[in-house]
Write a protein that holds these residues in place. Sequence first.
Motif, PDB file in Angstrom:
ATOM      1  N   MET A 514      -0.967 -19.076  46.920  1.00  0.00           N
ATOM      2  CA  MET A 514      -1.261 -19.622  45.592  1.00  0.00           C
ATOM      3  C   MET A 514      -2.578 -20.385  45.598  1.00  0.00           C
ATOM      4  SD  MET A 514       2.459 -20.794  44.064  1.00  0.00           S
ATOM      5  CE  MET A 514       3.276 -21.360  45.546  1.00  0.00           C
ATOM      6  N   GLU A 517      -5.385 -18.025  45.494  1.00  0.00           N
ATOM      7  CA  GLU A 517      -5.322 -17.092  44.366  1.00  0.00           C
ATOM      8  C   GLU A 517      -5.103 -15.655  44.836  1.00  0.00           C
ATOM      9  OE1 GLU A 517      -8.296 -17.586  41.338  1.00  0.00           O
ATOM     10  OE2 GLU A 517      -8.476 -19.745  41.703  1.00  0.00           O
ATOM     11  N   ASN A 521       0.021 -13.378  39.349  1.00  0.00           N
ATOM     12  CA  ASN A 521       0.679 -14.235  38.364  1.00  0.00           C
ATOM     13  C   ASN A 521       2.169 -13.957  38.241  1.00  0.00           C
ATOM     14  OD1 ASN A 521      -0.649 -16.298  36.602  1.00  0.00           O
ATOM     15  ND2 ASN A 521      -2.267 -14.760  36.612  1.00  0.00           N
ATOM     16  N   ILE A 524       4.726 -15.794  40.623  1.00  0.00           N
ATOM     17  CA  ILE A 524       4.737 -17.253  40.772  1.00  0.00           C
ATOM     18  C   ILE A 524       6.112 -17.834  40.472  1.00  0.00           C
ATOM     19  CG2 ILE A 524       3.780 -19.420  39.922  1.00  0.00           C
ATOM     20  CD1 ILE A 524       1.914 -17.804  41.750  1.00  0.00           C
ATOM     21  N   ILE A 589      -1.475 -24.123  40.101  1.00  0.00           N
ATOM     22  CA  ILE A 589      -0.821 -23.339  39.038  1.00  0.00           C
ATOM     23  C   ILE A 589      -0.466 -24.203  37.831  1.00  0.00           C
ATOM     24  CG2 ILE A 589       0.044 -21.650  40.699  1.00  0.00           C
ATOM     25  CD1 ILE A 589       2.768 -22.967  40.534  1.00  0.00           C
ATOM     26  N   TYR A 733      -4.588 -18.711  37.421  1.00  0.00           N
ATOM     27  CA  TYR A 733      -3.298 -19.039  36.850  1.00  0.00           C
ATOM     28  C   TYR A 733      -3.366 -19.850  35.558  1.00  0.00           C
ATOM     29  CZ  TYR A 733      -2.364 -17.811  41.696  1.00  0.00           C
ATOM     30  OH  TYR A 733      -2.332 -17.162  42.901  1.00  0.00           O
ATOM     31  N   ARG A 734      -4.530 -20.430  35.264  1.00  0.00           N
ATOM     32  CA  ARG A 734      -4.593 -21.295  34.086  1.00  0.00           C
ATOM     33  C   ARG A 734      -6.039 -21.580  33.724  1.00  0.00           C
ATOM     34  NH1 ARG A 734      -5.883 -26.484  35.687  1.00  0.00           N
ATOM     35  NH2 ARG A 734      -5.738 -26.842  37.933  1.00  0.00           N
TER      36      ARG A 734
END
Length: 759
Positions: A514, A517, A521, A524, A589, A733-734
């Motif tokens: 994580m 990366e 996704n 997760i 995340i 992730y964001r």
Amino acid sequence: HLMVHGDLLHVSENVMATTNFMFGVFGSHIVLGNTSFNKFLGDIRNPLNVQKISGQRIYIKKDGVYKILSVPSYYEMGGTSTRWYYELDDDSIIVDVFVDINHAVENLRIYSVKGRAYDILITQQILTDVNEYMGDISYHVSEDKVVFNLSSDTMAFMKYPNLKYMMTIGKQAKIISESEILGVEEQHGLFVLSYEGHQEVNIKIQATFDQFEDSSLTYQQADDQGTKYFKGILKNFNLEHAKDQANMDKLNDILFWYTHNALVHYASPHGLEQYNGAAWGTRDVCQGPIELFTAANRFDIIREIILKVYKRQFLENGDFPQWFMFDKFYQIQAHESHGDIIIWPLRALGYYLQATEDFSILEEKVAFMSMTQNSFTEDHKMIEHLRKQMNTIVASFIPGTFLPRYGGGDWDDTLQPANHDLTTRMVSGWTVALLYESLSVLGNELKQAYKDLSEELLNLATNIKNDYMKYMIVDGIPAGFVVFEDDKKLSYLLHPRDQKTGLKYRLLPFIRSMISELADNEVIDDYIKLIDQVFMHPDGVRLMDTAVKYEGGKKTFFARAETAANFGREIGLQYVHAHIRYIESMAKIGMADRVYDAIYQIIPINMTEHVKNAEVRQSNMYFSSSDADFNDRYEAKRDFERVRKGDIKVKGGWRLYSSGPGIFIHQIVHHILGVGTYHQHLHLDPVIDKELDGMTFSYHFKQKNMSITYHYGPRRLTLNGLDIENIGLDNKYRKSGFLVDPTIILDQDGPIHIEVWTK
């Protein structure tokens, strides 16, 4: 308490340290420079204080009998000060030990609060060597000064012939022999001082490689000076929140002490339980110190560290030593390393360039280290070091893949392969993710200045990712290890398909995939569920799903994990360093609630408020692990589920000596409060629980003091009331924070106040 002082930022030998203990050891392991070879006083090896010969001890005559000062009424610690307070029936005795943060001077003061006179004996076991009983103790007395010189046959004398220590003992002091006080032969190295009828005794200890420096600080001045110094590293870090100030204060306090702990690890490598050291671990120095100074915006020091580490790269094979001494004992080093070690300097260089865009570092010339000559070579450009490093990494791949061999191990030292054949056939899922992250970051940063090399690194990263997904992800779960068998079949260790070790899951590949990366996704949520089900315990995440089976030291797969008798540190599975990386993965995340909970699982201040089954811990020290209180490894294996249920006490492991404090500080400042540097811009990327709406953080950027107030709401950022254009960076992730042009900050004349809204 371990007090360190001198040139703490630039890692010279001009760093002095002393260690004291509450139970009446007022000084031990007093040392200037190399913490293994240059010792003046020796170490305390018995935590129960059974033996009283080692260290500095004080005896006071009361009712005609000398009585040792042991456990005090209270014990007080500052960054550069320690106080013992002894409440007697008719008086109070105070013992102060304090150091000058800038000079190699240490002080001991003993005094009666009511001004009463006492006969006092002070004993100290002198070494001027590595250990006790290794040679004669040489000193000469001039008035009230006693100078101790090294014996010519010591390791320290060979490198530092002018190293000496001096005690200023006062003109009324009398030196007493061992035979006179104890009736034994002169052989223990005891230096005994007698003071008759004294209300106060002052002793000063100085050390030098040249001329002695002096200092006349009082206890309070030294304490104030030390507090200012350690707070200054993080520019007076401070958090405030109207509804949660108690927890904010825990963070404020622990970051002060972890700054102290991190500088000990960096500048004077040793600890309390692990009292020897004197070396940098390549993996460690590329984490703790570099992450501390990243949080502190001291990229000048990071540059120094990177160049020092690359100077240790081996000419013959392009690899790096597992550890090395960095002073005149530089020839003492490991000549081998675990499979991940070569990656850490690469990662450090990538993140340094990401922050600074200082490509001049790649044109800097530094030597290699020759393994055969055990000495430095002529200088080569850093870019040549980097290319040699890449060739070595590629050569380590399992044939037909882009996966690096396990080699001598990875981050978890307890999982070193017992079967040497596995070193060339096994792959660590964690190491693969670490390599992918490092190549991706560095490759992206080199796009403009070194286009061809950038493409090479990014292509490698792509191929590594493809093979990671092909070989390491099995049934949707990252394998701890994959073994490439001779018949080209694969076997899996620390994975649900593992039929050999009794272990089904390993934490590290979950969290590192994580952070890097590498994980997609869509997996997760499943990873989070598994972390909760398998790894999470009341005192934090554990490295594996259960304890390694112990059969009296018999080795099958993993050397230390199957032979160590103590159920602690990595063997006990809650290694705090890994828990901190778990915090980093949750911040990556955007799981703010998990981040906040996880922080307080490991802060030792009033720990039972958050971890109900925790034993009381020293609140100003980093603990390397949280160890379940089993009597032995058999019991630990049989009753391991008690740990998950929280119905067995957990206690702190080894203290202080770890890269963990620096890594923790970086998580708080950069990954949680979100203050970082990206291409010389201020990068604000907070991950703040909505319950902390309104929290204010006082910090700095490019030597400018600033305060940041955090809000929960739609993305927005203002600087001194002016809206700043919403330029952000995305991670996989964001939506990831805001970039603020540094000129906007530097152009401000007065205080800088930023308000940032995220959710």
